[in-house]
Design an enzyme around this catalytic site. Structure first.
Site, PDB file in Angstrom:
ATOM      1  N   SER A  47     -28.144  25.051  14.895  1.00 28.86           N
ATOM      2  CA  SER A  47     -27.881  25.759  16.158  1.00 28.86           C
ATOM      3  C   SER A  47     -26.906  26.895  15.863  1.00 28.86           C
ATOM      4  O   SER A  47     -26.319  26.958  14.778  1.00 28.86           O
ATOM      5  CB  SER A  47     -27.244  24.753  17.122  1.00 28.86           C
ATOM      6  OG  SER A  47     -26.549  25.394  18.166  1.00 28.86           O
ATOM      7  N   TYR A  96     -21.586  18.267  19.930  1.00 28.73           N
ATOM      8  CA  TYR A  96     -22.794  19.030  19.570  1.00 28.73           C
ATOM      9  C   TYR A  96     -22.500  19.926  18.370  1.00 28.73           C
ATOM     10  O   TYR A  96     -23.249  19.938  17.386  1.00 28.73           O
ATOM     11  CB  TYR A  96     -23.234  19.853  20.782  1.00 28.73           C
ATOM     12  CG  TYR A  96     -24.562  20.564  20.592  1.00 28.73           C
ATOM     13  CD1 TYR A  96     -25.765  19.876  20.767  1.00 28.73           C
ATOM     14  CD2 TYR A  96     -24.619  21.914  20.248  1.00 28.73           C
ATOM     15  CE1 TYR A  96     -26.989  20.524  20.591  1.00 28.73           C
ATOM     16  CE2 TYR A  96     -25.827  22.562  20.073  1.00 28.73           C
ATOM     17  CZ  TYR A  96     -27.015  21.864  20.251  1.00 28.73           C
ATOM     18  OH  TYR A  96     -28.219  22.504  20.081  1.00 28.73           O
TER      19      TYR A  96
HETATM   20  P1  NDP Z   1     -35.495  19.775  24.553  1.00 35.92           P
HETATM   21  O1  NDP Z   1     -34.564  18.982  25.404  1.00 35.92           O
HETATM   22  O2  NDP Z   1     -36.659  20.446  25.166  1.00 35.92           O
HETATM   23  O3  NDP Z   1     -36.012  18.907  23.323  1.00 35.92           O
HETATM   24  C1  NDP Z   1     -35.260  17.898  22.747  1.00 35.92           C
HETATM   25  C2  NDP Z   1     -36.230  16.883  22.215  1.00 35.92           C
HETATM   26  O4  NDP Z   1     -35.534  15.849  21.537  1.00 35.92           O
HETATM   27  C3  NDP Z   1     -37.025  16.240  23.334  1.00 35.92           C
HETATM   28  O5  NDP Z   1     -38.396  16.464  23.093  1.00 35.92           O
HETATM   29  C4  NDP Z   1     -36.665  14.766  23.253  1.00 35.92           C
HETATM   30  O6  NDP Z   1     -37.826  13.982  23.425  1.00 35.92           O
HETATM   31  C5  NDP Z   1     -36.135  14.623  21.834  1.00 35.92           C
HETATM   32  N1  NDP Z   1     -35.148  13.561  21.711  1.00 35.92           N
HETATM   33  C6  NDP Z   1     -33.917  13.498  22.271  1.00 35.92           C
HETATM   34  N2  NDP Z   1     -33.329  12.345  21.944  1.00 35.92           N
HETATM   35  C7  NDP Z   1     -34.205  11.671  21.147  1.00 35.92           C
HETATM   36  C8  NDP Z   1     -34.168  10.420  20.491  1.00 35.92           C
HETATM   37  N3  NDP Z   1     -33.094   9.622  20.557  1.00 35.92           N
HETATM   38  N4  NDP Z   1     -35.249  10.045  19.765  1.00 35.92           N
HETATM   39  C9  NDP Z   1     -36.335  10.839  19.670  1.00 35.92           C
HETATM   40  N5  NDP Z   1     -36.423  12.038  20.274  1.00 35.92           N
HETATM   41  C10 NDP Z   1     -35.365  12.441  21.011  1.00 35.92           C
HETATM   42  O7  NDP Z   1     -34.550  20.851  23.837  1.00 35.92           O
HETATM   43  P2  NDP Z   1     -34.809  21.954  22.733  1.00 35.92           P
HETATM   44  O8  NDP Z   1     -36.243  22.110  22.455  1.00 35.92           O
HETATM   45  O9  NDP Z   1     -34.006  23.105  23.150  1.00 35.92           O
HETATM   46  O10 NDP Z   1     -34.074  21.292  21.489  1.00 35.92           O
HETATM   47  C11 NDP Z   1     -34.728  20.978  20.273  1.00 35.92           C
HETATM   48  C12 NDP Z   1     -33.714  21.097  19.152  1.00 35.92           C
HETATM   49  O11 NDP Z   1     -33.287  22.445  19.045  1.00 35.92           O
HETATM   50  C13 NDP Z   1     -32.451  20.273  19.372  1.00 35.92           C
HETATM   51  O12 NDP Z   1     -32.017  19.735  18.143  1.00 35.92           O
HETATM   52  C14 NDP Z   1     -31.464  21.309  19.877  1.00 35.92           C
HETATM   53  O13 NDP Z   1     -30.143  20.924  19.615  1.00 35.92           O
HETATM   54  C15 NDP Z   1     -31.887  22.491  19.049  1.00 35.92           C
HETATM   55  N6  NDP Z   1     -31.455  23.782  19.545  1.00 35.92           N
HETATM   56  C16 NDP Z   1     -31.847  24.261  20.748  1.00 35.92           C
HETATM   57  C17 NDP Z   1     -31.460  25.516  21.153  1.00 35.92           C
HETATM   58  C18 NDP Z   1     -31.906  26.129  22.427  1.00 35.92           C
HETATM   59  O14 NDP Z   1     -31.402  27.206  22.772  1.00 35.92           O
HETATM   60  N7  NDP Z   1     -32.809  25.538  23.168  1.00 35.92           N
HETATM   61  C19 NDP Z   1     -30.578  26.346  20.327  1.00 35.92           C
HETATM   62  C20 NDP Z   1     -30.223  25.732  19.088  1.00 35.92           C
HETATM   63  C21 NDP Z   1     -30.646  24.514  18.719  1.00 35.92           C
HETATM   64  P3  NDP Z   1     -37.804  12.660  24.407  1.00 35.92           P
HETATM   65  O15 NDP Z   1     -37.242  13.124  25.691  1.00 35.92           O
HETATM   66  O16 NDP Z   1     -39.227  12.232  24.423  1.00 35.92           O
HETATM   67  O17 NDP Z   1     -36.948  11.681  23.674  1.00 35.92           O
END
Ligand code: NDP
Length: 254
Positions: A144, A157
């Site tokens: 990130s 985070y």
């Molecule tokens: P979302 O909330 O859309 O996606 C997060 C995903 O993580 C969900 O699909 C969720 O699936 C899954 N998840 C969360 N906890 C668990 C768990 N315990 N086990 C399995 N799956 C899990 O957010 P983003 O797409 O934005 O985030 C994706 C990644 O990108 C993350 O690591 C985030 O920190 C990173 N990121 C995002 C940024 C942004 O601006 N959006 C910027 C920088 C980094 P489910 O609900 O089915 O568990």
């Protein structure tokens, strides 16, 4: 082009049922890979699978909570049972709890670290034997801007995402001889469920991101597809231990 062709490859994307993970999964599927979406939310996964099917992709959902080591090992075992191989692992599952540092409970701290950092480690550890036995593989860890910067409302985070970069370097050195490349991607501000929540919670965030990002816009999950294909394919065979910002210039602007 062969350097970016993923035909015959199998990719597991944790949190691939939405947001950035799905953007990367679509990119890799369009490059020819079969993709396994791993996560907890089945309804979200069904929508994601429908989107992949509409593009002619081979895709499955395997339920997994990455905070549990056994679930990560089961995810790999089930992928091998269904597809017979595992070439690419994207450690994308992530979460955040926004508070001032003095207000976190111990459980909240652990929840964020367990999901973002420990989960990525456990899945990498689970995937390693299959990749080693196959003669190589690709791991892509999602960091990130908080891997680079601080923010008052993101202590666990930021700790987890800083840890992702160092873990990536450590794994890359450990497994290079097994022809496994481990790299991190550092997305800028991308429009997903996670940041929609942030924008509701942090006043002025939407505008601040637009103003500071040289590209002048928020990213979308499809902006991460290209880097996923590159880091998953032969074109990156001599690239390991890096942390590549995909941020419209956010991290190089003042
Ligand atoms: P979302 O909330 O859309 O996606 C997060 C995903 O993580 C969900 O699909 C969720 O699936 C899954 N998840 C969360 N906890 C668990 C768990 N315990 N086990 C399995 N799956 C899990 O957010 P983003 O797409 O934005 O985030 C994706 C990644 O990108 C993350 O690591 C985030 O920190 C990173 N990121 C995002 C940024 C942004 O601006 N959006 C910027 C920088 C980094 P489910 O609900 O089915 O568990």
């Amino acid at each position: 082009m062969q350097l970016f062709d993923l035909t015959g490859k199998v990719a597991v994307v944790t949190g691939g049922n939405g947001g950035i993970g799905l953007g990367m999964a679509i990119g890799m599927a369009e490059a020819g890979a079969a993709v396994v979406l791993a996560g907890r939310d089945v309804a979200k996964a069904e929508t994601a699978l429908a989107e992949l099917a509409a593009r002619g992709a081979t895709a499955r959902f395997i339920a997994a909570d990455v905070t549990r080591g056994q679930a990560c090992r089961d995810l790999v075992a089930e992928t091998l049972a269904q597809f017979g191989r595992l070439d690419i692992l994207v450690n994308n599952a992530g979460t955040s709890i926004r508070k001032m540092p003095q207000d976190y409970t111990e459980a909240e701290w652990h929840h964020v670290l367990d999901t973002n950092l420990t989960g990525a480690f456990l899945c990498s550890q689970a995937a390693y034997p299959a990749m080693k036995q196959a003669g190589g593989g690709k791991m892509i860890n999602i960091g990130s801007m908080m891997s680079l910067f601080g923010a008052p409302y993101a202590t666990p985070y930021a700790a987890s995402k800083g840890g992702i970069v160092q873990m990536t370097r450590a794994l890359a050195t450990a497994w290079a001889k097994d022809h496994i490349q481990v790299n991190a991607v550092l997305p800028g501000w991308i429009d997903t469920e996670l940041t929609r929540t942030a924008r509701r919670q942090v006043d002025g965030l939407h505008e601040r991101v637009e103003t500071r990002t040289p590209a002048g816009r928020w990213g979308v999950p499809a902006d991460l597809a290209g880097v996923a294909v590159f880091l998953a394919g032969k074109g990156s065979d001599f690239v390991t231990g890096t942390a590549i910002p995909v941020d419209g210039g956010f991290s190089i602007a003042t």
